[in-house]
Scaffold this motif. Structure first.
Motif: not given
Length: 416
Positions: A49-67
């Motif tokens: 997906g694009d950058t906006d979709a990535a930002l929206a996804t990460l705003a809803e979950v706890v990110p992994a330590r490695h990205l």
């Protein structure tokens, strides 16, 4: 509106793979990254997906330590990385892919804390080597979070003596106050998957997979924690579910052992809102239990029974702290604190006055009472509880004004 990115699961490796998350622009990069991740000892989710979709996804979950972030659709990579910093943990290790071939941009990204930057198209061996370096950077970090009993977070249970006594309200507000008053990260866990209200009180949608993980404890790993937990604030994450009320969710043997072990390893403070079912399985994982009761005769009776049961199941050394809630709600027939003690209940550790107006406002706004009304008497008591817990756990608690509860616990959506 940008559509949600398509999720692709990278293959797992056999020797304890390191969890990661990746957001890429195209299928070619996805395929290449999956192979490189396997070779480098990573396993996790790759999203297209694009950058906006990535930002929206990460705003809803706890990110992994490695990205891994593919920012090929952006020309201002510094601004893009700063946007991701708003939704990632401070210790996140980031590998950036992009289309800008400029040494000044590369140096600027490293100054921001990015681990490495590769210009697309990237050769497979180059990508694998970058991932190996990404994983190696995190290995020496064993100081504050050593995997030992001393370095593990503490687990506090909150249980109602009777339905409606207010344990969920206490748990949600206590977790929020802890996330502001105490150093480190806090997890709020609602173990009532059918009738729990913690997510509703925080105006959040529960994450997915909690029920399935309890039925299959092999799924309870760091990747599950990243996907199933929902972030309420920078320092507070929620694990909850909303399942069919017609059937009690199955809990496999050992599932709760794995769950609490993972939570205590990942968070400094864990607050668990406990239903009264499976009491024995829950209390054995606690460092302390808050038993919430109303000042009524029935509440007194059941609080005594549950205190005795909890200590019989978990051991007499389990601290059981009585919280007398809704004091003053009933003008007649209400027991005083002295009456409760005369009846055999231990002296309440905390007494919460009834705050019907403030509670109504909290329910209407989907925000904790301690956030919207920090000067309320009940809010002050809960802050006292949080500070006492932090001191008991050995944390140095800084002095904070009442505004700290609002500003320090601000959600991502609230902005600066």
């Amino acid at each position: 509106m940008t559509p949600a990115p398509e999720k692709k699961l990278a293959p797992a490796v056999a020797s304890k793979p390191k969890p990661f998350m990746a957001f890429v622009m195209d299928e070619v990069t996805r395929s290449q990254l999956e192979r490189a991740a396997e070779d480098a000892g990573f396993a996790g989710d790759v999203y297209v997906g694009d950058t906006d979709a990535a930002l929206a996804t990460l705003a809803e979950v706890v990110p992994a330590r490695h990205l891994v972030l593919d920012l090929a659709d952006r020309t201002d990579l510094v601004a893009a990385v700063n946007a991701f910093a708003e939704v990632c943990q401070p210790d996140t290790r980031v590998l950036v892919l992009g289309a800008v071939n400029d040494v000044a941009v590369y140096r600027a990204l490293l100054d921001l804390g990015v681990s490495d930057y590769l210009v697309k198209p990237v050769a497979g061996p180059q990508l694998t080597a970058a991932l190996v370096r990404l994983g190696a950077e995190a290995q020496p970090d064993t100081g504050d979070k050593a995997v030992s009993a001393a370095g593990r977070g503490t687990v506090t249970g909150v249980l109602s003596a009777r339905g409606g006594a207010g344990a969920s309200t206490v748990a949600v507000n206590l977790a929020w106050a802890l996330s502001v008053e105490a150093p480190g990260k806090c997890a709020l866990v609602d173990l009532d998957l059918r009738f729990g209200t913690a997510a509703m009180m925080l105006d959040l949608e529960p994450g997915r997979g909690f029920k399935e993980a309890l039925d299959n404890p092999g799924r309870i790993d760091s990747l599950f924690m990243e996907r199933a937990m929902v972030r309420a604030t920078d320092n507070l994450s929620l694990l909850a579910g909303e399942e069919d009320v017609a059937a009690e969710p199955a809990v496999a043997e050992g599932a709760l052992d794995v769950l609490f072990d993972r939570l205590a390893g990942a968070f400094d403070h864990v607050v668990a809102d406990l239903p009264r079912w499976r009491l024995g399985d829950h209390v054995k994982h606690l460092d302390r239990l808050f038993l919430v009761t109303e000042p009524t005769l029935a509440g007194l009776r059941d609080a005594l029974r549950l205190k005795d049961a909890a200590q019989a199941l978990a051991g007499a050394d389990l601290p059981v702290l009585i919280v007398l809630n809704k004091g003053g709600a009933a003008k007649k027939g209400e027991l005083t604190e002295a009456d409760a003690v005369k009846g055999g209940l231990p002296k309440p550790a905390y007494v919460l006055p009834d705050e019907i107006k403030v509670q109504s406002q909290a329910q209407a706004t989907g925000k904790p009472m301690v956030q919207i009304a920090p000067r309320a008497k009940a809010s002050r008591v809960i802050v006292e509880m949080a500070r006492d817990l932090a001191v008991d756990d050995g944390d140095a608690v800084p002095a904070k004004s009442l505004f700290g509860l609002i500003l320090g616990g601000r959600t991502k959506e609230a902005g600066p």
